[in-house]
Design a protein around this motif. Structure first.
Motif, short mmCIF file in Angstrom:
data_model
loop_
_atom_site.label_atom_id
_atom_site.label_comp_id
_atom_site.label_asym_id
_atom_site.label_seq_id
_atom_site.Cartn_x
_atom_site.Cartn_y
_atom_site.Cartn_z
N HIS A 97 -4.32 3.18 -1.74
CA HIS A 97 -3.10 3.75 -1.15
C HIS A 97 -2.70 3.02 0.12
O HIS A 97 -1.50 2.81 0.37
N THR A 98 -3.68 2.60 0.94
CA THR A 98 -3.32 1.97 2.21
C THR A 98 -2.62 0.64 2.01
O THR A 98 -1.62 0.34 2.69
N THR A 151 0.87 1.10 0.30
CA THR A 151 1.83 1.55 1.32
C THR A 151 2.23 0.40 2.24
O THR A 151 3.39 0.28 2.64
N SER A 152 1.27 -0.44 2.59
CA SER A 152 1.57 -1.58 3.46
C SER A 152 2.54 -2.55 2.81
O SER A 152 3.48 -3.03 3.44
N VAL A 182 0.04 2.17 13.15
CA VAL A 182 -1.35 2.20 12.66
C VAL A 182 -2.30 2.07 13.85
O VAL A 182 -3.28 2.82 13.98
N SER A 209 1.94 9.65 4.57
CA SER A 209 2.43 8.56 3.73
C SER A 209 3.49 9.04 2.75
O SER A 209 4.47 8.32 2.46
N VAL A 217 -1.57 5.52 7.19
CA VAL A 217 -2.56 4.46 6.93
C VAL A 217 -3.60 4.40 8.05
O VAL A 217 -4.78 4.14 7.80
N SER A 235 -7.49 4.59 6.89
CA SER A 235 -8.25 3.34 6.81
C SER A 235 -9.74 3.53 7.06
O SER A 235 -10.58 3.25 6.20
N GLN A 247 -8.20 -2.22 -2.38
CA GLN A 247 -7.08 -2.70 -1.58
C GLN A 247 -6.31 -3.79 -2.32
O GLN A 247 -5.07 -3.82 -2.29
N TYR A 259 -5.00 -4.70 12.67
CA TYR A 259 -3.59 -4.30 12.69
C TYR A 259 -2.90 -4.71 13.98
O TYR A 259 -1.68 -4.96 13.98
#
Length: 375
Positions: A2-3, A6-7, A39, A66, A93, A97, A124, A325
């Motif tokens: 999902h992270t 979404t990114s 983030v 999200s 996120v 994470s 990922q 990040y």
């Protein structure tokens, strides 16, 4: 999964937003950069939250943020909506994470740090590749190119909430929680220093591909098909997933060294692809970048999984993502400024120089510090 989904979800949409609303390169990279900045802010304030309230509750909160962000993107009518949506997704996120990375290790039957790191990277990579391939297909061939992609993401996030609800209820730390910087215990700081420089290089590579990759493929290389462009960028994740299988056999130091060398080669090919309009060179560049990301991320994460204490693992991993990040957000903003003042080709050349320098720094840092850390 999902992270990274979404990114990467808006990666191919930035060019369309720029055309639809006449956005400048600074505005489009600003929309990208606000995401890693939020983030980072979340990791600073809430990085060790899952150590105190549990991985499950933290991941549930992350999915809700999200989901709100994806729905906001789907209904966006101007750049302000984009900024709000990406900021909210950044909070999601940031919460997910460290918590999800720690959960993969703690909820596994073996507790093997190498296997957990491989599972994290594979998940990922799957999220990244799905975002770009599905996004490219929906943008190119489906109606509502600026909306349908994000409705699909919202459906996936909503579907994840139920299984996450049934994860084990787990809390490591008995101390009360208070907002603070993610804490790295003194006993693991040497390992953390080595891992963080690898994370900076890996995430900076991702920043270049996600913030400028779609525009580079379309404007500089000359590929007009969004599915093709999405497939080229997705090769980053697909090759990364394959490279993870190889990287599992390597010790962390070897993975970091090989990853740094591959990064330098990848960015040189990126520059050549834009200078001579070579789609094949762009494909090879993104594929090599996927290999370098797999080696750098897996080497760094395996190292941290092996040494981080259980009662502060969420905080240590959040600090790891914080470094990555931060580097991602800074690179995106800087490239936007360069593209605005000197043009996209100059921004790509500057990115190549920066990434090659980070690759060299990772190589030298790993050589110089890894032996001292082991001793």
């Amino acid at each position: 999964m999902h992270t990274l989904w979404t990114s990467a979800a808006p990666a191919l949409s930035y060019r369309l937003y720029a055309e639809e609303w006449q956005l400048s390169p600074i505005q489009t990279t600003g929309v990208f950069a606000i995401y890693p900045l939020f983030v980072v802010g979340t990791l600073i304030l809430l990085g060790d939250l899952s150590d105190h309230v549990g991985r499950r509750w933290t991941m549930l909160a992350a999915l809700m943020f999200s989901l709100i962000g994806a729905l906001t993107l789907a209904w966006a009518v101007n750049v302000e909506w984009l900024l709000v949506a990406r900021a909210v997704m950044g909070v999601g996120v940031g919460l997910a994470s460290g918590a999800s990375t720690a959960a993969i290790l703690e909820f596994s039957s073996t507790g093997d740090p190498e296997r957990a790191a491989s599972a994290t990277n594979l998940a990922q990579a799957l999220g990244f590749a799905t975002a770009l391939l599905l996004g490219g297909a929906l943008i190119q061939y489906a109606p509502y190119p600026l909306r349908l992609d994000f409705f699909a993401l919202a459906v996936v996030i909503a579907a994840l909430i139920l299984p996450v609800w049934f994860l084990p209820r787990h809390v490591s730390s008995r101390t009360p929680w208070a907002p603070r910087l993610p804490h790295v215990p003194a006993t693991v700081r040497k390992a953390f220093h080595v891992a963080s420089i690898g994370a900076a290089t890996a995430f900076a590579t991702g920043a270049v591909l996600l913030s400028l990759g779609g525009q580079v493929a379309h404007d500089l290389v000359g590929s007009a098909n969004e599915l093709t462009n999405g497939a080229i960028l997705a090769s980053f994740a697909i090759v990364s997933a394959i490279a993870t299988i190889v990287a599992r056999k390597l010790r962390p130091r070897a993975a970091l060294l090989l990853g740094s060398v591959t990064t330098t080669i990848a960015v040189l090919l990126l520059w050549l692809a834009t200078k001579f309009h070579l789609l094949s060179a762009l494909l090879i560049s993104t594929s090599l970048a996927g290999i370098s990301y797999a080696f750098l991320f897996l080497g760094a994460l395996t190292l941290l999984n092996a040494v981080a204490p259980a009662d502060s693992r969420g905080g240590v991993l959040s600090a790891f993502y914080l470094v990555g990040y931060l580097c991602m957000g800074f690179c995106a903003l800087a490239l936007g400024v360069v593209a605005r003042i000197w043009g996209l080709p100059t921004a790509v050349a500057a990115a190549a120089i920066v990434l090659a320098s980070l690759g060299c720094a990772t190589f030298l840092f790993a050589v110089a510090r890894f032996s001292a850390m082991v001793e």
